[in-house]
Design a protein around this motif. Structure first.
Motif, mmCIF file in Angstrom:
data_model
loop_
_atom_site.group_PDB
_atom_site.id
_atom_site.type_symbol
_atom_site.label_atom_id
_atom_site.label_comp_id
_atom_site.label_asym_id
_atom_site.label_seq_id
_atom_site.Cartn_x
_atom_site.Cartn_y
_atom_site.Cartn_z
ATOM 1 N N MET A 64 -16.975 -4.932 14.260
ATOM 2 C CA MET A 64 -16.064 -3.978 14.251
ATOM 3 C C MET A 64 -15.185 -4.041 12.916
ATOM 4 O O MET A 64 -13.910 -4.742 13.135
ATOM 5 C CB MET A 64 -15.522 -3.643 15.419
ATOM 6 N N GLY A 90 -5.109 -8.641 10.505
ATOM 7 C CA GLY A 90 -5.948 -7.605 9.953
ATOM 8 C C GLY A 90 -5.546 -7.432 8.250
ATOM 9 O O GLY A 90 -6.207 -7.445 7.446
ATOM 10 N N TYR A 111 -10.521 -0.078 -0.437
ATOM 11 C CA TYR A 111 -9.894 -1.284 0.223
ATOM 12 C C TYR A 111 -10.229 -1.278 1.596
ATOM 13 O O TYR A 111 -10.004 -0.292 2.376
ATOM 14 C CB TYR A 111 -8.221 -1.065 0.077
ATOM 15 N N GLY A 149 0.114 -5.821 11.691
ATOM 16 C CA GLY A 149 -0.081 -7.000 12.212
ATOM 17 C C GLY A 149 -0.505 -7.949 11.002
ATOM 18 O O GLY A 149 -1.262 -7.450 9.875
ATOM 19 N N GLY A 207 -5.296 -7.889 16.483
ATOM 20 C CA GLY A 207 -4.233 -8.557 15.970
ATOM 21 C C GLY A 207 -2.932 -7.608 16.208
ATOM 22 O O GLY A 207 -2.387 -7.625 17.354
ATOM 23 N N GLY A 208 -2.475 -6.742 15.151
ATOM 24 C CA GLY A 208 -1.357 -6.134 15.424
ATOM 25 C C GLY A 208 -1.906 -4.584 15.783
ATOM 26 O O GLY A 208 -1.065 -3.782 16.071
ATOM 27 N N GLY A 209 -3.149 -4.184 15.848
ATOM 28 C CA GLY A 209 -3.634 -3.002 16.428
ATOM 29 C C GLY A 209 -3.582 -1.984 15.417
ATOM 30 O O GLY A 209 -3.663 -0.621 15.651
ATOM 31 N N HIS A 210 -3.070 -2.202 14.118
ATOM 32 C CA HIS A 210 -2.819 -1.056 13.220
ATOM 33 C C HIS A 210 -3.958 -0.578 12.461
ATOM 34 O O HIS A 210 -3.967 0.219 11.711
ATOM 35 C CB HIS A 210 -1.849 -1.471 12.127
ATOM 36 N N SER A 211 -5.116 -0.906 12.893
ATOM 37 C CA SER A 211 -6.483 -0.485 12.126
ATOM 38 C C SER A 211 -6.446 0.844 12.130
ATOM 39 O O SER A 211 -6.337 1.585 13.175
ATOM 40 C CB SER A 211 -7.671 -1.070 12.886
ATOM 41 N N GLN A 220 -2.098 -5.866 0.778
ATOM 42 C CA GLN A 220 -1.288 -5.141 -0.602
ATOM 43 C C GLN A 220 0.007 -4.945 -0.234
ATOM 44 O O GLN A 220 0.290 -4.382 0.856
ATOM 45 C CB GLN A 220 -2.037 -3.987 -1.009
ATOM 46 N N SER A 247 -10.140 -2.247 16.146
ATOM 47 C CA SER A 247 -9.583 -3.211 17.280
ATOM 48 C C SER A 247 -9.719 -2.808 18.698
ATOM 49 O O SER A 247 -9.239 -3.447 19.341
ATOM 50 C CB SER A 247 -8.266 -3.706 16.559
ATOM 51 N N MET A 298 0.843 -1.086 0.041
ATOM 52 C CA MET A 298 0.113 -0.220 -0.138
ATOM 53 C C MET A 298 1.035 1.307 0.194
ATOM 54 O O MET A 298 1.612 1.545 1.087
ATOM 55 C CB MET A 298 -0.869 -0.149 1.515
ATOM 56 N N THR A 327 3.392 -2.977 3.553
ATOM 57 C CA THR A 327 4.625 -2.115 3.474
ATOM 58 C C THR A 327 5.275 -1.718 4.856
ATOM 59 O O THR A 327 6.216 -1.036 4.793
ATOM 60 C CB THR A 327 4.373 -0.935 2.581
ATOM 61 N N VAL A 336 -9.487 -15.346 13.778
ATOM 62 C CA VAL A 336 -8.612 -16.404 13.003
ATOM 63 C C VAL A 336 -7.446 -16.628 14.154
ATOM 64 O O VAL A 336 -6.933 -15.404 14.725
ATOM 65 C CB VAL A 336 -7.988 -15.738 11.938
HETATM 66 C C1 LIG Z 1 0.985 2.936 8.806
HETATM 67 C C2 LIG Z 1 0.276 1.788 8.191
HETATM 68 C C3 LIG Z 1 0.747 1.345 6.868
HETATM 69 C C4 LIG Z 1 -0.128 0.289 6.317
HETATM 70 N N1 LIG Z 1 0.299 -0.168 5.199
HETATM 71 C C5 LIG Z 1 -0.303 -1.219 4.377
HETATM 72 C C6 LIG Z 1 0.164 -1.967 3.527
HETATM 73 O O1 LIG Z 1 1.103 -1.587 2.907
HETATM 74 N N2 LIG Z 1 -0.691 -2.730 2.814
HETATM 75 C C7 LIG Z 1 -2.009 -3.380 3.435
HETATM 76 O O2 LIG Z 1 -2.635 -4.035 2.861
HETATM 77 N N3 LIG Z 1 -2.520 -2.466 4.360
HETATM 78 C C8 LIG Z 1 -1.565 -1.420 5.109
HETATM 79 N N4 LIG Z 1 -2.044 -1.048 6.248
HETATM 80 C C9 LIG Z 1 -3.545 -1.088 6.549
HETATM 81 C C10 LIG Z 1 -3.519 -2.446 7.331
HETATM 82 O O3 LIG Z 1 -3.652 -3.441 6.496
HETATM 83 C C11 LIG Z 1 -4.750 -2.399 8.285
HETATM 84 O O4 LIG Z 1 -4.699 -1.608 9.082
HETATM 85 C C12 LIG Z 1 -4.826 -4.132 9.207
HETATM 86 O O5 LIG Z 1 -6.206 -3.987 9.435
HETATM 87 C C13 LIG Z 1 -3.976 -4.035 10.178
HETATM 88 O O6 LIG Z 1 -3.935 -5.288 10.564
HETATM 89 P P1 LIG Z 1 -3.652 -5.434 12.227
HETATM 90 O O7 LIG Z 1 -3.733 -6.906 12.668
HETATM 91 O O8 LIG Z 1 -2.482 -4.645 12.589
HETATM 92 O O9 LIG Z 1 -5.038 -4.716 12.700
HETATM 93 P P2 LIG Z 1 -6.050 -4.505 14.051
HETATM 94 O O10 LIG Z 1 -6.269 -3.092 14.215
HETATM 95 O O11 LIG Z 1 -5.280 -5.433 15.005
HETATM 96 O O12 LIG Z 1 -7.255 -5.260 13.325
HETATM 97 C C14 LIG Z 1 -7.847 -4.522 12.138
HETATM 98 C C15 LIG Z 1 -9.080 -5.307 11.862
HETATM 99 O O13 LIG Z 1 -8.871 -6.679 11.470
HETATM 100 C C16 LIG Z 1 -9.686 -7.584 12.567
HETATM 101 N N5 LIG Z 1 -8.656 -8.444 12.787
HETATM 102 C C17 LIG Z 1 -7.459 -8.442 13.569
HETATM 103 N N6 LIG Z 1 -7.081 -9.553 13.860
HETATM 104 C C18 LIG Z 1 -7.959 -10.518 13.674
HETATM 105 C C19 LIG Z 1 -8.059 -11.950 13.591
HETATM 106 N N7 LIG Z 1 -6.999 -12.689 14.065
HETATM 107 N N8 LIG Z 1 -9.228 -12.534 13.290
HETATM 108 C C20 LIG Z 1 -10.450 -11.700 12.738
HETATM 109 N N9 LIG Z 1 -10.283 -10.622 12.637
HETATM 110 C C21 LIG Z 1 -9.236 -9.860 13.094
HETATM 111 C C22 LIG Z 1 -10.012 -6.506 13.733
HETATM 112 O O14 LIG Z 1 -11.095 -7.055 14.163
HETATM 113 C C23 LIG Z 1 -10.129 -5.241 12.978
HETATM 114 O O15 LIG Z 1 -11.322 -5.282 12.166
HETATM 115 C C24 LIG Z 1 -1.382 0.018 6.898
HETATM 116 C C25 LIG Z 1 -1.630 0.675 8.045
HETATM 117 C C26 LIG Z 1 -1.005 1.555 8.847
HETATM 118 C C27 LIG Z 1 -1.474 1.896 9.990
#
Ligand SMILES: Cc1cc2nc3c(=O)[nH]c(=O)nc-3n(C[C@H](O)[C@H](O)[C@H](O)COP(=O)(O)OP(=O)(O)OC[C@H]3O[C@@H](n4cnc5c(N)ncnc54)[C@H](O)[C@@H]3O)c2cc1C
Length: 521
Positions: A511, A199, A473, A196, A131-135, A206, A140, A1, A191, A257
């Motif tokens: 959510m 998510g 997306y 995490g 998961g990683g909290g990056h939403s 991407q 999350s 992304m 990227t 998951v």
């Molecule tokens: C700085 C930054 C850069 C990014 N770059 C990219 C990129 O290059 N490519 C890209 O595709 N995306 C990118 N993203 C977006 C990223 O894919 C989403 O924010 C993604 O949701 C992050 O996953 P997480 O597990 O950290 O999120 P979380 O905040 O933990 O969860 C996000 C969502 O996923 C759900 N979820 C998390 N874990 C699970 C699980 N185990 N089972 C079921 N549901 C779950 C949560 O309920 C929530 O709805 C970026 C985000 C940030 C902040």
């Protein structure tokens, strides 16, 4: 992304320069009455009752006995607001999101997830999964509900011979990339190193290798899933194939998951990767040039461009620039043949394109540690798929920076295509496979007294850009309107609703970019 990549790296350099409005007084003022202490037990350690909310926003009173029973069943910790670790656990990456779950289950293993889901279901609690909290939109965490926190589940096993990696749901990208590269293997991830896998993969995933190897979700051979009924299901092409279809792009709609199994590909050579920075005055020519080059490029080429406010952290003074990112994921010698085309865009102010290990291209200069993102940065992101970066879209992007607020951080696009587009739109839940580009609008600020105002400004600004897009997306924002969600899932939408009816009829997992079950539509 593309856009978010440069955003993440620039953001990390800002910490310490911007003000973090996180004083105790501010925080206290923001904390709503989340816990209604009906009575405090003799020890003072456990309230007699914890006030929570249901998915529908109704009050739910959890008794001390119920909390105690859940706590006793867990290997991990159950955190209430007064417990050590609660403050850190409730936080998510986006500093504008300041919510207080009534309880947080810090899962250590799959059984903990089962207990947490059963508890959430039994009490119809508002449920967030971390998961990683990056939403980007803070999906999350939640106000008054239960957070199922998977961030302690970080085990990774790489099977070098079978070309498979098994990863638990709290794993971050840098760790999985690192382990796979130790074995000379790779799976395509996003990227930003501290995102995490969970998510990211469930929404699509991407990244720099997607044109060559597909989305992250296209590279999952199986999932282990806990559905709303508390059952553990193995999900693959041969077991629960309907869920296997839905989990690849359908986000967190179908359960929690607990683990992913990724397909790995041999990848043991350096990549040609880096960025070039141009003056803002060249925005039109550079953005147009990159859009044209990217559309016709080989699968190995990953190119993105955007206007952003950066500089100040490197050799350039703080200001508005045009940034290009280039990655060639094949033999670097072949990639070098592409550089004269880039040279035609003019002389950059800065050029970091060079051969480097893939983990360095992914994770920054050390190749190991995730970049330290600035705690507390408030972010608002809108994005949409588009078929063309038109002159009008570029003009509007430039105009946004000329006229927009100083905290408008980035307007950018990244090409998709390649292997992503070769998979049929109905082969997985991820529908918009023919989209040529993803377009982003990003605001970022530290003054949280302005959160509401800034979000309103961003929403207005997006009204100018949305007509250039079709669908979006799901990992960038929750569903804005049903029409937009339908444009995102296209002909797959009806099948997703059917599966939601079957596996989560009460919409426990809401959510996210929420596919509403029929009863909740
Ligand atoms: C700085 C930054 C850069 C990014 N770059 C990219 C990129 O290059 N490519 C890209 O595709 N995306 C990118 N993203 C977006 C990223 O894919 C989403 O924010 C993604 O949701 C992050 O996953 P997480 O597990 O950290 O999120 P979380 O905040 O933990 O969860 C996000 C969502 O996923 C759900 N979820 C998390 N874990 C699970 C699980 N185990 N089972 C079921 N549901 C779950 C949560 O309920 C929530 O709805 C970026 C985000 C940030 C902040």
């Amino acid at each position: 992304m593309a856009g978010l990549h440069s955003f993440a790296h620039r953001a990390s350099a800002r910490i310490g320069r911007r003000q973090f409005l996180g004083s105790a007084a501010t925080a206290a003022a923001l904390i709503p009455a989340r816990l209604l202490w009906a009575e405090v037990s003799a020890s003072g350690a456990m309230p007699a009752e914890v006030a929570a909310v249901s998915g529908e926003g109704k009050p739910v009173a959890l008794t001390a006995a119920e909390i105690k029973e859940l706590r006793a069943a867990l290997k991990g910790k159950l955190l209430l607001a007064q417990d050590a670790g609660y403050e850190e656990a409730r936080r998510v990456w986006n500093g504008s999101i300041n919510r207080h779950p009534a309880l947080i289950v810090r899962c250590e293993n799959r059984d903990d997830i089962v207990h947490a889901v059963q508890f959430a279901s039994a009490h119809s609690l508002l449920t967030a999964v971390k998961g990683g909290g990056h939403s980007l939109s803070g999906q999350s965490t939640c106000e008054g509900g239960i957070m199922i926190d998977l961030s302690s589940m970080r085990d990774i096993q790489v099977d070098r011979d079978k070309h498979l990696a098994r990863a638990q749901s709290g794993v971050l990208l840098a760790a999985l990339d690192g382990k796979c590269q130790e074995a000379g293997l790779v799976t395509p991830l996003g990227t930003a190193a501290d995102t995490g896998i969970a998510g990211l993969t469930l929404g699509g995933g991407q990244g720099r290798l997607m044109r060559k190897l597909g989305l992250s979700c296209d590279n999952v051979s199986s999932f282990e899933l806990v559905t709303a009924d508390g059952k553990v299901r193995k999900v693959s092409a041969s077991e629960n194939p309907d869920l296997y279809w839905a989990l690849r792009g359908g986000g967190g709609n179908f359960g929690v998951v607990s683990g992913f199994e990724y397909l790995l590909h041999p990848f043991a050579h350096p990549v040609l990767a880096g960025g070039r920075t141009y003056p803002f005055s060249q925005a039109r020519a550079v953005m147009k040039g990159i859009a044209d080059m990217a559309a016709n490029a080989a699968d190995e080429v990953y190119l993105s461009a955007g206007i952003d406010r950066s500089g100040g952290e490197g050799t350039l003074p703080k200001g508005t620039y045009v940034e290009v990112e280039f990655v060639y994921s094949g033999d670097p010698k072949d990639g070098e043949r592409f550089l004269p085309m880039l040279d035609k865009l003019g002389k950059p102010l800065n050029d970091t394109i060079t051969r480097k290990p893939y983990v360095v291209a992914q994770n920054g200069p050390t190749g190991a540690a995730p970049p330290a993102l600035p705690p507390g940065l408030g972010v608002y992101v809108r994005s949409g798929f588009t078929q063309a970066i038109t002159d009008k879209l570029i003009d509007e992007s430039i105009h946004a920076f000329e006229q927009g607020p100083p905290w408008l951080d980035e307007v950018s696009f990244g090409p998709i295509g390649g292997q992503v587009a070769r998979i049929k739109p109905d082969a997985t839940a991820y529908w918009n496979r023919d989209a040529q580009y993803e377009f982003f609008l990003i605001g970022a600020w530290m003054d949280h007294s302005q959160d509401e105002h800034n979000v309103a400004v961003m929403r207005d600004m997006w009204k100018v850009f949305e007509p250039f897009t079709k669908g979006y997306y799901v990992n960038t924002e929750p569903s804005a309107t049903e029409a937009r969600l339908k444009a995102t899932y296209g002909d797959n939408y009806a099948r997703l609703v059917q599966l939601k009816d079957q596996y989560d009829p009460k919409n426990l997992f809401r959510m996210n970019a929420n596919i509403k079950p029929t009863a909740h539509a």
